[in-house]
Design a protein around this motif. Structure first.
Motif, short mmCIF file in Angstrom:
data_model
loop_
_atom_site.label_atom_id
_atom_site.label_comp_id
_atom_site.label_asym_id
_atom_site.label_seq_id
_atom_site.Cartn_x
_atom_site.Cartn_y
_atom_site.Cartn_z
N VAL A 139 -16.31 -22.96 15.47
CA VAL A 139 -17.52 -22.52 16.17
C VAL A 139 -17.26 -22.39 17.66
O VAL A 139 -17.59 -21.38 18.29
N ARG A 140 -16.65 -23.42 18.25
CA ARG A 140 -16.39 -23.40 19.70
C ARG A 140 -15.43 -22.28 20.08
O ARG A 140 -15.66 -21.56 21.06
N ALA A 141 -14.37 -22.11 19.31
CA ALA A 141 -13.37 -21.10 19.64
C ALA A 141 -13.93 -19.69 19.50
O ALA A 141 -13.68 -18.81 20.33
N THR A 142 -14.69 -19.45 18.43
CA THR A 142 -15.26 -18.12 18.21
C THR A 142 -16.25 -17.76 19.30
O THR A 142 -16.24 -16.65 19.84
N ALA A 143 -17.13 -18.69 19.64
CA ALA A 143 -18.09 -18.45 20.71
C ALA A 143 -17.38 -18.21 22.03
O ALA A 143 -17.73 -17.30 22.80
N ARG A 144 -16.36 -19.02 22.33
CA ARG A 144 -15.61 -18.88 23.58
C ARG A 144 -14.97 -17.51 23.70
O ARG A 144 -15.09 -16.82 24.71
N ASP A 145 -14.32 -17.07 22.63
CA ASP A 145 -13.62 -15.79 22.68
C ASP A 145 -14.59 -14.61 22.77
O ASP A 145 -14.34 -13.64 23.49
N PHE A 146 -15.71 -14.69 22.05
CA PHE A 146 -16.70 -13.61 22.10
C PHE A 146 -17.31 -13.51 23.50
O PHE A 146 -17.41 -12.41 24.07
N LEU A 147 -17.72 -14.63 24.06
CA LEU A 147 -18.34 -14.61 25.37
C LEU A 147 -17.35 -14.16 26.45
O LEU A 147 -17.73 -13.46 27.40
N ALA A 148 -16.09 -14.53 26.30
CA ALA A 148 -15.08 -14.09 27.26
C ALA A 148 -14.90 -12.58 27.21
O ALA A 148 -14.81 -11.91 28.24
N ALA A 149 -14.86 -12.02 26.01
CA ALA A 149 -14.70 -10.57 25.86
C ALA A 149 -15.90 -9.83 26.43
O ALA A 149 -15.77 -8.79 27.09
N TRP A 150 -17.08 -10.36 26.19
CA TRP A 150 -18.31 -9.75 26.76
C TRP A 150 -18.26 -9.81 28.29
O TRP A 150 -18.49 -8.81 28.97
N ALA A 151 -17.92 -10.97 28.84
CA ALA A 151 -17.93 -11.16 30.29
C ALA A 151 -16.91 -10.29 31.00
O ALA A 151 -17.16 -9.81 32.11
N THR A 152 -15.76 -10.06 30.38
CA THR A 152 -14.72 -9.25 31.02
C THR A 152 -14.90 -7.77 30.78
O THR A 152 -14.04 -6.96 31.13
N GLY A 153 -16.04 -7.39 30.17
CA GLY A 153 -16.34 -5.97 30.01
C GLY A 153 -15.53 -5.28 28.94
O GLY A 153 -15.18 -4.10 29.09
N ASN A 154 -15.21 -5.99 27.87
CA ASN A 154 -14.42 -5.42 26.77
C ASN A 154 -15.29 -5.40 25.50
O ASN A 154 -15.17 -6.27 24.65
N PRO A 155 -16.19 -4.40 25.37
CA PRO A 155 -17.11 -4.39 24.23
C PRO A 155 -16.42 -4.26 22.89
O PRO A 155 -16.88 -4.83 21.90
N ASP A 156 -15.30 -3.53 22.83
CA ASP A 156 -14.61 -3.35 21.54
C ASP A 156 -14.00 -4.66 21.07
O ASP A 156 -14.08 -5.00 19.87
N ARG A 157 -13.40 -5.40 21.99
CA ARG A 157 -12.81 -6.68 21.61
C ARG A 157 -13.89 -7.68 21.21
O ARG A 157 -13.75 -8.43 20.24
N ALA A 158 -15.01 -7.68 21.97
CA ALA A 158 -16.11 -8.57 21.62
C ALA A 158 -16.69 -8.20 20.26
O ALA A 158 -17.00 -9.07 19.44
N ALA A 159 -16.81 -6.88 20.01
CA ALA A 159 -17.37 -6.42 18.73
C ALA A 159 -16.51 -6.84 17.56
O ALA A 159 -17.01 -7.12 16.47
N ALA A 160 -15.18 -6.88 17.76
CA ALA A 160 -14.27 -7.27 16.68
C ALA A 160 -14.45 -8.72 16.29
O ALA A 160 -14.01 -9.14 15.21
N LEU A 161 -15.11 -9.48 17.13
CA LEU A 161 -15.36 -10.90 16.84
C LEU A 161 -16.73 -11.13 16.23
O LEU A 161 -17.19 -12.27 16.14
N THR A 162 -17.39 -10.04 15.79
CA THR A 162 -18.71 -10.16 15.17
C THR A 162 -18.71 -9.54 13.78
O THR A 162 -17.78 -8.83 13.40
N ASN A 163 -19.80 -9.76 13.06
CA ASN A 163 -19.92 -9.20 11.71
C ASN A 163 -20.60 -7.83 11.70
O ASN A 163 -20.93 -7.31 10.64
#
Length: 561
Positions: A60-84
């Motif tokens: 849970v912690r790792a998934t949330a961390r990686d998703f929020l980091a991708a969102w914050a750094t302006g990488n929507p495709d990488r953030a999207a890959a971490l979602t369903n």
């Protein structure tokens, strides 16, 4: 509404709170396991078993961390890959930057509760030289995919912002509607700060009348609600319940516009009384009308920042519907105030067996006694004598239900569909397909009090030349008098007596308890009038209407003193 300049692509950098979120490229956030393993015994490669069960705390912690980091750094495709839901996530996060003009965003996760991770957002909005810092809180939920076993963020619009729902978008630009200064019937200002329960109403008034009140628009960040064409000015909603239209919602003002003044029918003092009458109920809604004009004097929703149940709710009204059903029976001479009327324990119609609350019966009773005690079988027993469309006609032609009311904000004006068999019988006691809200049920009580339907409204029709709905016939003098007597008896010695105790003058009331599939307790209803006020309230899952919604309405009616 006015047009807006097209958003410009932003090339600005995105910042992340140092130390709060680490932008990682590892697979920990995925919760992925080797897809193939070697079986030494057979020498064959076999698929590794898919991991099941809820994600662990580390996942849970790792998934949330990686998703929020991708969102914050302006990488929507990488953030999207971490979602369903990759497509929806990528679209939302891209719009967050391009349409909402958010050039910097910092995200700080909080402590997870199970698989839910709260987080804090601090963003910078920039539009044509106007800048503002925007902060808010949201949350995400981490899930495991059944097919792959991957641990991902369960995407929902509320992840982006808690007030978003499916299809909504965030936009920054020149406001589509100038701000308004809403005032009550006496010129007193009506603000969300002073009257939080008017939040949705005030937003709806701005959306519809902002361009007509003489103000000038500023620059804002707002939620553009789904399903509304460009320039939509808030025409009355046709949908029911939670799918009904909600007004756009301003989230941040970058530069203030100049408000125009809009006079409403509301009474600020009565509004304060109404909000206090709601108390701390987690979910309830109420509306107050002037029976002689249809003017909406007060309205309140709890929670204040939720859906506008008062005007747009779509609920089975339960026994409060018996006011309309009684009008029909009296009109057809199938019932009369003092005449004998059956109230057995059970009645079967259309293959359904109907009963009264606690299976009571009234032996050798009158229609007045059945109404005051809210006897279901007294109404069901008359279903066989009615044509299928007669209840619908009575509701429409006399009480104005379903006539496309033009209140000034989105509203749902009730539904009494033509039904057959058991459903027709159930409609007589406010179940089956019958749908109402506090606005329509307050209007029903107001119609009885005045003798004719006056369409409820918040803004005088002269402001925008709209036509108010009109019923095709009044209550007959005899029917009106009998209904008033029935509601008075209910208020003085029937199911509404406890709530209405101590009230004098011209009074009348009706309680209701509407059963809902999947709920342990029914929705509580109460509609009543006293002299120059008519009001109705609903308390979802409140139980008996007399004890849940009744005190709300009674406190409002006491304010007439």
């Amino acid at each position: 509404m006015g047009s807006r300049a097209k958003p410009k692509r932003s090339g600005a950098k995105i910042a992340v709170i140092a130390g709060a979120i680490a932008a990682t490229t590892g697979v920990a956030g995925y919760g992925v396991y080797s897809l193939v393993r070697n079986d030494p015994a057979s020498g064959e490669n076999r698929p590794a078993p898919v991991k099941t069960g809820p994600p662990g705390a580390a996942e849970v912690r790792a998934t949330a961390r990686d998703f929020l980091a991708a969102w914050a750094t302006g990488n929507p495709d990488r953030a999207a890959a971490l979602t369903n839901d990759r497509a929806a996530t990528a679209t939302a996060l891209t719009g967050y930057r391009k349409d909402a003009h958010i050039h910097r965003v910092s995200l700080k996760p909080g402590s997870p509760t199970g698989t839910t991770v709260p987080f804090h957002v601090s963003a910078e909005i920039s539009y044509e030289g106007k800048r503002a810092t925007w902060t808010y809180a949201s949350a995400l939920k981490v899930v495991r995919e059944k097919k792959t076993g991957k641990v991902l963020v369960g995407w929902r619009p509320t992840v982006l912002h808690p007030d978003l729902r499916s299809g909504d978008t965030l936009k920054t630009g020149k406001a589509e509607a100038p701000p308004i200064k809403a005032v009550d019937r006496n010129g007193a200002a009506l603000t969300e700060k002073d009257h939080p329960a008017l939040r949705e109403v005030l937003a709806g008034l701005r959306e519809r009348y902002g361009g007509k009140a003489g103000g000038t628009a500023g620059v804002e960040l707002w939620i553009a609600r789904a399903g509304k064409a460009e320039g939509d000015s808030g025409a009355p909603a046709q949908a029911e319940g939670k799918d009904a239209e909600r007004p756009d919602e301003t989230l941040k003002v970058l530069s203030k516009g100049t408000p125009g003044t809009l006079r409403t029918a509301l009474d600020s003092k009565l509004q304060t009384v109404t909000e206090k009458a709601m108390g701390k109920r987690p979910k309830a809604a109420t509306v107050v009308l002037d029976p002689g004009t249809g003017e909406i004097l007060a309205a309140a929703d709890s929670p204040a920042d939720g859906f506008n149940m008062a005007f747009q709710g779509s609920f089975a009204p339960g026994s409060t519907m018996k006011v309309i059903s009684s009008a029909l029976l009296i009109d057809k001479r199938l019932a009369a105030y003092g005449k004998p009327h059956p109230c057995p324990k059970y009645v079967t119609y259309g293959g359904w067996k109907f009963q009264n609350d606690d299976k009571f019966e009234i032996k050798k009773g009158t229609f007045a006694q059945s109404f005051a005690r809210s006897c279901n079988t007294a109404f069901i027993s008359q279903a066989e004598k009615l044509h299928d469309d007669e209840l619908s006609k009575e509701a429409r032609d006399v009480f104005g239900i379903g006539l496309n009311w033009q209140t000034g904000v989105p509203s749902f004006d009730g539904a009494v569909p033509v039904q057959t068999g058991a459903q027709k019988a159930a409609s007589l006691i406010g179940q089956a397909g019958v749908r109402m809200n506090p606005l329509t049920m307050a209007s029903v009580a107001a119609t009885v009090r005045s003798g004719s339907f006056h369409q409820p409204y918040l803004v005088d029709p002269s402001v925008d030349d709209r036509q108010l709905a009109k019923s095709s016939r009044r209550l007959s003098p005899d029917t009106a008098e009998q209904l008033r007597s029935l509601m008075r008896l209910t208020a003085t010695s029937g199911t509404a007596a406890e709530a209405m105790a101590g009230l004098d003058g011209q009074i009348g009331a009706k309680t209701g308890s509407a059963e809902v599939d999947g709920q342990k307790k029914p929705n509580g209803w109460f509609t009543a009038y006293r002299n120059g006020l008519a009001a109705a309230a609903v308390v979802p899952e409140g139980g008996h209407g007399g004890s849940s919604a009744g005190p709300i309405v009674a406190r409002i009616l006491r304010s007439a003193d």
